[in-house]
Design a protein around this motif. Structure first.
Motif, PDB file in Angstrom:
ATOM      1  N   GLY A  73      37.264  35.204  35.074  1.00  0.00           N
ATOM      2  CA  GLY A  73      37.951  36.408  35.514  1.00  0.00           C
ATOM      3  C   GLY A  73      38.515  37.246  34.385  1.00  0.00           C
ATOM      4  N   TYR A  74      38.522  36.698  33.162  1.00  0.00           N
ATOM      5  CA  TYR A  74      39.105  37.413  32.030  1.00  0.00           C
ATOM      6  C   TYR A  74      38.122  37.584  30.874  1.00  0.00           C
ATOM      7  CZ  TYR A  74      43.312  36.741  34.642  1.00  0.00           C
ATOM      8  OH  TYR A  74      44.232  36.770  35.650  1.00  0.00           O
ATOM      9  N   GLN A  75      36.847  37.247  31.103  1.00  0.00           N
ATOM     10  CA  GLN A  75      35.853  37.306  30.046  1.00  0.00           C
ATOM     11  C   GLN A  75      35.602  38.725  29.545  1.00  0.00           C
ATOM     12  OE1 GLN A  75      35.439  35.904  33.063  1.00  0.00           O
ATOM     13  NE2 GLN A  75      34.231  34.049  32.948  1.00  0.00           N
ATOM     14  N   ASP A  76      35.894  39.743  30.335  1.00  0.00           N
ATOM     15  CA  ASP A  76      35.662  41.127  29.920  1.00  0.00           C
ATOM     16  C   ASP A  76      36.774  41.676  29.028  1.00  0.00           C
ATOM     17  OD1 ASP A  76      33.271  41.206  31.280  1.00  0.00           O
ATOM     18  OD2 ASP A  76      34.147  42.079  33.084  1.00  0.00           O
ATOM     19  N   PHE A  77      37.846  40.906  28.846  1.00  0.00           N
ATOM     20  CA  PHE A  77      38.956  41.323  27.993  1.00  0.00           C
ATOM     21  C   PHE A  77      38.787  40.727  26.601  1.00  0.00           C
ATOM     22  CE2 PHE A  77      40.796  41.606  32.212  1.00  0.00           C
ATOM     23  CZ  PHE A  77      41.541  42.767  32.147  1.00  0.00           C
TER      24      PHE A  77
END
Length: 81
Positions: free
Chosen positions: A66-70
């Motif tokens: 859920g946070y891989q794009d940050f």
């Protein structure tokens, strides 16, 4: 005890490794380190990893679903959480 909120920073200029360590506080991040980081919707526990396929600071990424794009660079983390 007062919370210690610090920002994940770029590597030190003298770190010329092809996989330089990002800095948190006065120490380098290690693959697998877990932090409580501030996102737009609040504080979340995340794990930071390093990719051998990339070089430079961009080799570091957030592995938590859920946070891989940050990017971890610039995140504020709570060292006391």
């Amino acid at each position: 005890m007062k919370d210690r909120i610090v920002q994940i920073r770029l590597p030190r200029p003298e770190d010329t490794d092809i996989h330089p360590r990002l800095m948190v506080g006065n120490r380098g991040i290690h693959a697998g380190d877990v932090y409580t980081a501030l996102f737009p919707d609040g504080w979340h526990r995340i794990s930071i990893e390093m990719s051998w396929e990339l070089t430079g600071p961009e080799s570091w990424f957030i592995a938590t679903t859920g946070y891989q794009d940050f990017s971890p660079i610039g995140l504020f983390v709570n060292l006391d959480a």
